[in-house]
Design a protein around this motif. Structure first.
Motif, PDB file in Angstrom:
ATOM      1  N   ILE A   1      26.881  -2.939  85.188  1.00 43.29           N
ATOM      2  CA  ILE A   1      27.739  -4.535  84.965  1.00 43.29           C
ATOM      3  C   ILE A   1      29.450  -4.036  85.083  1.00 43.29           C
ATOM      4  N   SER A   2      30.434  -4.735  85.085  1.00 43.83           N
ATOM      5  CA  SER A   2      31.399  -4.486  84.894  1.00 43.83           C
ATOM      6  C   SER A   2      32.184  -4.431  83.227  1.00 43.83           C
ATOM      7  N   ALA A   3      31.637  -6.631  82.922  1.00 43.40           N
ATOM      8  CA  ALA A   3      31.490  -6.839  81.444  1.00 43.40           C
ATOM      9  C   ALA A   3      30.530  -7.506  81.177  1.00 43.40           C
ATOM     10  N   LEU A   4      30.593  -8.339  80.061  1.00 41.64           N
ATOM     11  CA  LEU A   4      29.178  -8.684  79.955  1.00 41.64           C
ATOM     12  C   LEU A   4      30.041  -9.961  78.867  1.00 41.64           C
ATOM     13  N   HIS A   5      29.522 -10.857  79.036  1.00 44.40           N
ATOM     14  CA  HIS A   5      29.998 -11.999  77.468  1.00 44.40           C
ATOM     15  C   HIS A   5      28.992 -12.532  76.659  1.00 44.40           C
ATOM     16  N   TRP A   6      29.551 -12.824  75.800  1.00 46.54           N
ATOM     17  CA  TRP A   6      29.185 -13.836  74.732  1.00 46.54           C
ATOM     18  C   TRP A   6      29.748 -14.657  74.363  1.00 46.54           C
ATOM     19  N   LEU A   7      29.027 -16.333  74.459  1.00 45.37           N
ATOM     20  CA  LEU A   7      29.261 -17.338  74.959  1.00 45.37           C
ATOM     21  C   LEU A   7      28.791 -18.149  73.792  1.00 45.37           C
ATOM     22  N   GLN A   8      29.161 -19.497  73.037  1.00 48.61           N
ATOM     23  CA  GLN A   8      28.958 -20.463  72.072  1.00 48.61           C
ATOM     24  C   GLN A   8      29.286 -21.682  72.424  1.00 48.61           C
TER      25      GLN A   8
ATOM     26  N   ALA B   1      29.819  -7.881  68.023  1.00 50.90           N
ATOM     27  CA  ALA B   1      28.899  -7.639  69.146  1.00 50.90           C
ATOM     28  C   ALA B   1      28.922  -6.473  69.901  1.00 50.90           C
ATOM     29  N   THR B   2      28.700  -5.289  69.783  1.00 44.31           N
ATOM     30  CA  THR B   2      28.517  -4.435  70.569  1.00 44.31           C
ATOM     31  C   THR B   2      27.474  -4.395  72.003  1.00 44.31           C
ATOM     32  N   ILE B   3      27.801  -3.237  72.920  1.00 48.40           N
ATOM     33  CA  ILE B   3      26.600  -2.775  73.872  1.00 48.40           C
ATOM     34  C   ILE B   3      27.061  -1.494  73.966  1.00 48.40           C
ATOM     35  N   ASN B   4      25.582  -1.007  74.609  1.00 52.95           N
ATOM     36  CA  ASN B   4      25.269  -0.028  75.319  1.00 52.95           C
ATOM     37  C   ASN B   4      25.249   0.171  76.348  1.00 52.95           C
ATOM     38  N   ILE B   5      26.426   0.309  77.205  1.00 47.51           N
ATOM     39  CA  ILE B   5      25.878   0.640  78.852  1.00 47.51           C
ATOM     40  C   ILE B   5      25.070   1.731  79.708  1.00 47.51           C
ATOM     41  N   GLN B   6      24.354   2.541  78.625  1.00 47.81           N
ATOM     42  CA  GLN B   6      23.403   3.482  79.388  1.00 47.81           C
ATOM     43  C   GLN B   6      22.392   2.993  78.620  1.00 47.81           C
ATOM     44  N   GLU B   7      22.106   2.497  77.749  1.00 48.61           N
ATOM     45  CA  GLU B   7      20.627   1.393  77.535  1.00 48.61           C
ATOM     46  C   GLU B   7      21.030   0.143  78.092  1.00 48.61           C
ATOM     47  N   LYS B   8      21.802  -0.329  79.241  1.00 47.36           N
ATOM     48  CA  LYS B   8      22.330  -1.271  78.756  1.00 47.36           C
ATOM     49  C   LYS B   8      21.738  -2.814  78.226  1.00 47.36           C
ATOM     50  N   HIS B   9      22.145  -3.311  77.702  1.00 44.06           N
ATOM     51  CA  HIS B   9      22.037  -4.070  76.366  1.00 44.06           C
ATOM     52  C   HIS B   9      22.947  -4.187  75.612  1.00 44.06           C
ATOM     53  N   SER B  10      23.569  -5.429  74.595  1.00 43.77           N
ATOM     54  CA  SER B  10      24.102  -5.732  73.778  1.00 43.77           C
ATOM     55  C   SER B  10      23.683  -6.264  73.150  1.00 43.77           C
ATOM     56  N   SER B  11      24.350  -6.709  71.880  1.00 45.54           N
ATOM     57  CA  SER B  11      23.766  -7.515  70.180  1.00 45.54           C
ATOM     58  C   SER B  11      24.785  -8.080  69.781  1.00 45.54           C
ATOM     59  N   LEU B  12      25.051  -9.081  69.308  1.00 48.39           N
ATOM     60  CA  LEU B  12      25.701 -10.078  69.048  1.00 48.39           C
ATOM     61  C   LEU B  12      25.272 -10.379  67.829  1.00 48.39           C
ATOM     62  N   HIS B  13      25.816  -9.167  66.477  1.00 51.76           N
ATOM     63  CA  HIS B  13      25.419  -9.983  64.937  1.00 51.76           C
ATOM     64  C   HIS B  13      26.500 -11.073  64.253  1.00 51.76           C
TER      65      HIS B  13
END
Lengths: 110, 113
Positions: free
Chosen positions: A29-36, A61-73
């Motif tokens: 991806i080029s960008a990841l969004h977290w929305l509410q 919010a964190t993102i790991n590009i290699q693992e293709k994973h993001s978390s919202l805390h």
């Protein structure tokens, strides 16, 4: 086509608890969004990430590009945090709109 | 303040009628998008535009059309409304560039009877 998976689908927690919502995607991806989105409400952008970590108040919010994973805390959760949280990604090529996860319905009980 | 608005906010129509949903943004963004939101599917891209006179199909474009005659507006037309098009529709806009934030309108709830 990018596949975006969120977990959990539903989450109920007590006020003050630390909340984690996860998002994984299948294609770079080029960008990841977290929305509410509050019930019956519009969609608000919380974060846009392409690498690393971002923090706004109690939200991280964190993102790991290699693992293709993001978390919202959410730290020190509050009933007003109750909402649907949506992960969305923008792929590098092809259609330029966002591809969305199905959302995580969060309820924070007092 | 710059904003993005949609009208109407609620619409009830009958099967077979033509319906147009308006979207207007004052951000002066080149990129504009229409999404629909349905239970069990989340949000899906209908059409998008990179600028005046440019329109592109998204994931679920059948039965919908858009036109872009100026920077501010991207109206969405349902040529012959169907019950399957009952949904909540969101318009969005974004400035150019790969990592710019996307702003959403308040949504239009459309019911097709």
């Amino acid at each position: 086509k990018n596949e975006v998976e969120q977990s959990p689908q539903n989450l109920t927690a007590q006020e003050g608890e630390f909340i984690t919502i996860n998002c994984s995607y299948s294609v770079g991806i080029s960008a990841l969004h977290w929305l509410q989105q509050h019930p019956g409400g519009g969609i608000v952008s919380l974060f846009m990430l392409s690498s690393g970590k971002k923090k706004h108040g109690r939200l991280i919010a964190t993102i790991n590009i290699q693992e293709k994973h993001s978390s919202l805390h959410i730290t020190a959760s509050h009933p007003r945090d109750s909402a649907v949280y949506i992960c969305a990604v923008r792929s590098g090529g092809g259609a330029d709109g966002l591809t969305f996860g199905k959302g995580t319905h969060l309820i924070i009980q007092p | 303040d710059a904003e993005i608005t949609q009208s109407p906010r609620h619409k009830i129509t009958e099967t077979g009628r033509q319906v147009t949903l308006a979207c207007h943004q004052t951000w002066n963004h080149n990129n504009m998008f229409w999404y629909r939101q349905d239970l069990g599917h989340g949000l899906r891209l209908i059409h998008y535009s990179y600028g005046v006179q440019d329109t592109n199909k998204g994931e679920v474009s059948d039965g919908y059309s858009v036109s872009r005659s100026n920077t501010e507006d991207l109206p969405l037309t349902l040529e012959s409304a169907a019950s399957s098009q009952t949904s909540v529709y969101f318009c969005a806009s974004r400035a150019g560039g790969s990592t710019n934030e996307q702003f959403f309108g308040p949504g239009t709830r459309l019911t097709v009877l």
